[in-house]
Design a protein around this motif. Structure first.
Motif, PDB file in Angstrom:
ATOM      1  N   GLY A  18      -6.154   6.765  12.773  1.00 62.59           N
ATOM      2  CA  GLY A  18      -5.426   5.508  12.617  1.00 62.59           C
ATOM      3  C   GLY A  18      -5.605   4.868  11.253  1.00 62.59           C
ATOM      4  O   GLY A  18      -4.607   4.509  10.595  1.00 62.59           O
ATOM      5  N   PRO A  19      -6.845   4.694  10.767  1.00 60.91           N
ATOM      6  CA  PRO A  19      -7.028   4.086   9.441  1.00 60.91           C
ATOM      7  C   PRO A  19      -6.409   4.901   8.304  1.00 60.91           C
ATOM      8  O   PRO A  19      -5.946   4.332   7.316  1.00 60.91           O
ATOM      9  CB  PRO A  19      -8.553   4.026   9.308  1.00 60.91           C
ATOM     10  N   ILE A  20      -6.390   6.236   8.446  1.00 63.54           N
ATOM     11  CA  ILE A  20      -5.761   7.074   7.409  1.00 63.54           C
ATOM     12  C   ILE A  20      -4.275   6.754   7.320  1.00 63.54           C
ATOM     13  O   ILE A  20      -3.717   6.545   6.227  1.00 63.54           O
ATOM     14  CB  ILE A  20      -5.980   8.566   7.716  1.00 63.54           C
ATOM     15  N   LEU A  21      -3.610   6.700   8.474  1.00 56.83           N
ATOM     16  CA  LEU A  21      -2.178   6.415   8.470  1.00 56.83           C
ATOM     17  C   LEU A  21      -1.907   4.984   8.008  1.00 56.83           C
ATOM     18  O   LEU A  21      -0.942   4.732   7.274  1.00 56.83           O
ATOM     19  CB  LEU A  21      -1.598   6.647   9.866  1.00 56.83           C
ATOM     20  N   GLU A  22      -2.753   4.054   8.395  1.00 56.85           N
ATOM     21  CA  GLU A  22      -2.566   2.663   7.977  1.00 56.85           C
ATOM     22  C   GLU A  22      -2.657   2.531   6.460  1.00 56.85           C
ATOM     23  O   GLU A  22      -1.832   1.862   5.832  1.00 56.85           O
ATOM     24  CB  GLU A  22      -3.610   1.771   8.647  1.00 56.85           C
ATOM     25  N   ARG A  23      -3.646   3.182   5.852  1.00 57.03           N
ATOM     26  CA  ARG A  23      -3.761   3.123   4.394  1.00 57.03           C
ATOM     27  C   ARG A  23      -2.566   3.802   3.720  1.00 57.03           C
ATOM     28  O   ARG A  23      -2.088   3.355   2.672  1.00 57.03           O
ATOM     29  CB  ARG A  23      -5.067   3.773   3.939  1.00 57.03           C
ATOM     30  N   HIS A  46      -7.687   6.674  19.920  1.00 59.34           N
ATOM     31  CA  HIS A  46      -8.915   7.277  19.401  1.00 59.34           C
ATOM     32  C   HIS A  46      -8.676   8.637  18.749  1.00 59.34           C
ATOM     33  O   HIS A  46      -9.602   9.438  18.664  1.00 59.34           O
ATOM     34  CB  HIS A  46      -9.940   7.422  20.526  1.00 59.34           C
ATOM     35  N   ALA A  47      -7.467   8.911  18.306  1.00 55.39           N
ATOM     36  CA  ALA A  47      -7.194  10.216  17.697  1.00 55.39           C
ATOM     37  C   ALA A  47      -8.038  10.393  16.440  1.00 55.39           C
ATOM     38  O   ALA A  47      -8.239   9.459  15.660  1.00 55.39           O
ATOM     39  CB  ALA A  47      -5.714  10.346  17.361  1.00 55.39           C
ATOM     40  N   GLU A  55      -5.859  13.093   0.549  1.00 58.06           N
ATOM     41  CA  GLU A  55      -4.694  13.973   0.555  1.00 58.06           C
ATOM     42  C   GLU A  55      -3.737  13.619   1.689  1.00 58.06           C
ATOM     43  O   GLU A  55      -2.514  13.636   1.503  1.00 58.06           O
ATOM     44  CB  GLU A  55      -5.133  15.432   0.665  1.00 58.06           C
ATOM     45  N   LEU A  56      -4.277  13.300   2.856  1.00 61.23           N
ATOM     46  CA  LEU A  56      -3.416  12.942   3.985  1.00 61.23           C
ATOM     47  C   LEU A  56      -2.698  11.618   3.728  1.00 61.23           C
ATOM     48  O   LEU A  56      -1.522  11.465   4.073  1.00 61.23           O
ATOM     49  CB  LEU A  56      -4.241  12.868   5.266  1.00 61.23           C
ATOM     50  N   GLU A  57      -3.391  10.668   3.122  1.00 60.52           N
ATOM     51  CA  GLU A  57      -2.737   9.394   2.793  1.00 60.52           C
ATOM     52  C   GLU A  57      -1.600   9.615   1.809  1.00 60.52           C
ATOM     53  O   GLU A  57      -0.501   9.048   1.961  1.00 60.52           O
ATOM     54  CB  GLU A  57      -3.770   8.420   2.235  1.00 60.52           C
ATOM     55  N   ASN A  58      -1.836  10.432   0.780  1.00 63.14           N
ATOM     56  CA  ASN A  58      -0.765  10.743  -0.174  1.00 63.14           C
ATOM     57  C   ASN A  58       0.385  11.467   0.503  1.00 63.14           C
ATOM     58  O   ASN A  58       1.562  11.247   0.175  1.00 63.14           O
ATOM     59  CB  ASN A  58      -1.314  11.592  -1.314  1.00 63.14           C
ATOM     60  N   LEU A  59       0.068  12.347   1.449  1.00 63.74           N
ATOM     61  CA  LEU A  59       1.102  13.074   2.189  1.00 63.74           C
ATOM     62  C   LEU A  59       2.027  12.120   2.924  1.00 63.74           C
ATOM     63  O   LEU A  59       3.258  12.183   2.774  1.00 63.74           O
ATOM     64  CB  LEU A  59       0.432  14.028   3.182  1.00 63.74           C
ATOM     65  N   LYS A  77      15.832   0.986   7.980  1.00 66.77           N
ATOM     66  CA  LYS A  77      14.389   0.809   8.106  1.00 66.77           C
ATOM     67  C   LYS A  77      13.726   2.181   8.064  1.00 66.77           C
ATOM     68  O   LYS A  77      14.276   3.173   8.554  1.00 66.77           O
ATOM     69  CB  LYS A  77      14.032   0.124   9.426  1.00 66.77           C
ATOM     70  N   ILE A  78      12.530   2.229   7.494  1.00 68.09           N
ATOM     71  CA  ILE A  78      11.719   3.433   7.558  1.00 68.09           C
ATOM     72  C   ILE A  78      10.897   3.360   8.843  1.00 68.09           C
ATOM     73  O   ILE A  78      10.216   2.359   9.102  1.00 68.09           O
ATOM     74  CB  ILE A  78      10.796   3.559   6.331  1.00 68.09           C
ATOM     75  N   VAL A  79      10.966   4.419   9.652  1.00 64.42           N
ATOM     76  CA  VAL A  79      10.355   4.416  10.979  1.00 64.42           C
ATOM     77  C   VAL A  79       9.270   5.491  11.026  1.00 64.42           C
ATOM     78  O   VAL A  79       9.518   6.658  10.689  1.00 64.42           O
ATOM     79  CB  VAL A  79      11.397   4.679  12.087  1.00 64.42           C
ATOM     80  N   ILE A  80       8.073   5.086  11.443  1.00 68.54           N
ATOM     81  CA  ILE A  80       6.942   6.016  11.579  1.00 68.54           C
ATOM     82  C   ILE A  80       6.430   5.948  13.009  1.00 68.54           C
ATOM     83  O   ILE A  80       6.171   4.857  13.532  1.00 68.54           O
ATOM     84  CB  ILE A  80       5.803   5.672  10.597  1.00 68.54           C
ATOM     85  N   GLU A  81       6.282   7.100  13.633  1.00 64.47           N
ATOM     86  CA  GLU A  81       5.712   7.181  14.969  1.00 64.47           C
ATOM     87  C   GLU A  81       4.589   8.212  14.962  1.00 64.47           C
ATOM     88  O   GLU A  81       4.693   9.250  14.309  1.00 64.47           O
ATOM     89  CB  GLU A  81       6.759   7.562  16.009  1.00 64.47           C
ATOM     90  N   SER A  82       3.526   7.928  15.694  1.00 67.23           N
ATOM     91  CA  SER A  82       2.393   8.849  15.774  1.00 67.23           C
ATOM     92  C   SER A  82       1.917   8.916  17.208  1.00 67.23           C
ATOM     93  O   SER A  82       1.705   7.884  17.856  1.00 67.23           O
ATOM     94  CB  SER A  82       1.263   8.364  14.853  1.00 67.23           C
ATOM     95  N   VAL A  83       1.756  10.143  17.707  1.00 69.55           N
ATOM     96  CA  VAL A  83       1.309  10.343  19.083  1.00 69.55           C
ATOM     97  C   VAL A  83       0.352  11.528  19.112  1.00 69.55           C
ATOM     98  O   VAL A  83       0.490  12.466  18.321  1.00 69.55           O
ATOM     99  CB  VAL A  83       2.505  10.576  20.031  1.00 69.55           C
ATOM    100  N   GLU A  84      -0.625  11.499  19.993  1.00 64.13           N
ATOM    101  CA  GLU A  84      -1.511  12.638  20.198  1.00 64.13           C
ATOM    102  C   GLU A  84      -1.057  13.377  21.442  1.00 64.13           C
ATOM    103  O   GLU A  84      -0.825  12.771  22.490  1.00 64.13           O
ATOM    104  CB  GLU A  84      -2.964  12.187  20.346  1.00 64.13           C
ATOM    105  N   LEU A  85      -0.921  14.689  21.342  1.00 59.84           N
ATOM    106  CA  LEU A  85      -0.402  15.473  22.464  1.00 59.84           C
ATOM    107  C   LEU A  85      -1.064  16.837  22.510  1.00 59.84           C
ATOM    108  O   LEU A  85      -1.687  17.280  21.549  1.00 59.84           O
ATOM    109  CB  LEU A  85       1.123  15.615  22.355  1.00 59.84           C
TER     110      LEU A  85
END
Length: 329
Positions: A18-23, A46-47, A55-59, A77-85
């Motif tokens: 979560g913090p990686i994607l937030e940054r 809790h993923a 590198e992931l933040e830059n990605l 709008k730019i749309v971002i979705e993240s799910v653990e599966l």
């Protein structure tokens, strides 16, 4: 082939996603004009991932910028979705058992980056606010498309991009999930980690096991053929507490390896795994003394749970102590 010993650096730590994607979104917000909204939804609490956070933040920031550039000049709008599966529908071929796209069956973090023309946001999407006026924007390194693919490949994930006229560009990114760091190490006498030998001729599965089992509190050594593994197990020089073997191998099959092990070490737990598991395979494996038979389509948490069942700790260990990678050398 004996496995290499795993090491861990700060850059490739097992860390919260979560913090990686937030940054990353903060970086993207500083690069995209404020009249374009960025909305996001994280459908997990809790993923975790193992990787290079920068590198992931830059990605992800670069994907957001490319998604914006594909519809620049148009209201969107730019749309971002993240799910653990758990991806467990296996596409089998003669050489390996892998998922569509070459991914082995396991738990993944799936990130979709697009725009509201391709992916309309839902009621749970949150708006990313612009940085406070006068504040220094977060630094970001813009990645080319080829570099983005390389980052995902290095993290053993899958990357796909789709572009359509009037709809812009969208990204699908899969990254392997890492284990939660709240499980105790599985230890034997003297506090040493319980040692699991894994046998599989598919390099992707060996690499996956070499990552997942240490995260779950075990020491692991892997082989691509049965005979070198058998010699290693029977010498007893380094200790072996359990064996996990694929059914289909290059030299002996898994059941023959099981038979050979049981002749010398009848009490050693041996687990058979296969992409094809039916009643016949189960019956033959249990007849030869297998501790369990698991399908490769199952989440690897199932394998960790079975190993914990057959290898209880001999001594109480501190929670998360298995993350001390220096103890694996």
């Amino acid at each position: 082939m004996q496995s290499h010993q795993l090491t861990e650096s700060e850059e490739t730590a097992n860390q919260a996603f979560g913090p990686i994607l937030e940054r990353a979104l903060q970086r993207a917000r500083a690069l995209i004009p404020p009249d374009y909204e960025i909305v996001h939804e994280l459908s997990h609490d809790h993923a975790r991932v193992r990787g290079d956070a920068t590198e992931l933040e830059n990605l992800f920031a670069s994907a957001c910028v490319l998604a914006w550039q594909s519809i620049a000049g148009q209201p969107a709008k730019i749309v971002i979705e993240s799910v653990e599966l758990v991806m467990d529908e296996v596409v089998l071929n003669e050489e390996a058992e892998t998922l569509q796209g070459g991914l082995p069956p396991r738990r993944y973090v799936h990130v979709i980056i697009s725009n509201d023309r391709r992916q309309p946001p839902g009621p749970l999407h949150l708006k990313m606010r612009p940085p406070p006026e006068g504040s220094a924007p977060p630094s970001a390194r813009r990645l080319r498309l080829i570099d983005m693919r390389s980052v995902v490949s290095e993290h053993k994930g899958m990357f796909s991009v789709a572009t359509e006229p009037a709809l812009g560009t969208g990204f699908d990114i899969y990254l392997p999930s890492a284990a939660l760091l709240d499980r105790q190490a599985v230890t034997g006498s003297g506090g040493a980690l319980k040692h699991v030998v894994y046998v599989d001729d598919y390099a992707g599965m060996r690499e996956l096991i070499e990552e997942v089992l240490p995260d779950a509190g075990f020491r692991v050594t892997s082989f691509d053929k049965a005979m070198p593994a058998l010699r290693f197990i029977l010498t007893g020089s380094t200790g072996c507490d359990a064996v996990v073997t694929d059914y289909k191998l290059l030299d002996l099959d898994g059941l023959e390896l099981l038979k050979q092990i049981k002749r010398v070490r009848p009490a050693l737990p041996v687990i058979i795994v296969s992409g094809y598991v039916d009643d016949t395979l189960r019956a033959r494996a249990f007849e030869r003394g297998a501790a369990a038979v698991l399908s490769k389509t199952q989440d690897l948490d199932a394998l960790c749970d079975v190993l914990r069942e057959f290898l209880p700790s001999d001594a109480q260990a501190e929670a998360g102590s298995f993350t001390d990678w220096s103890s694996l050398s």
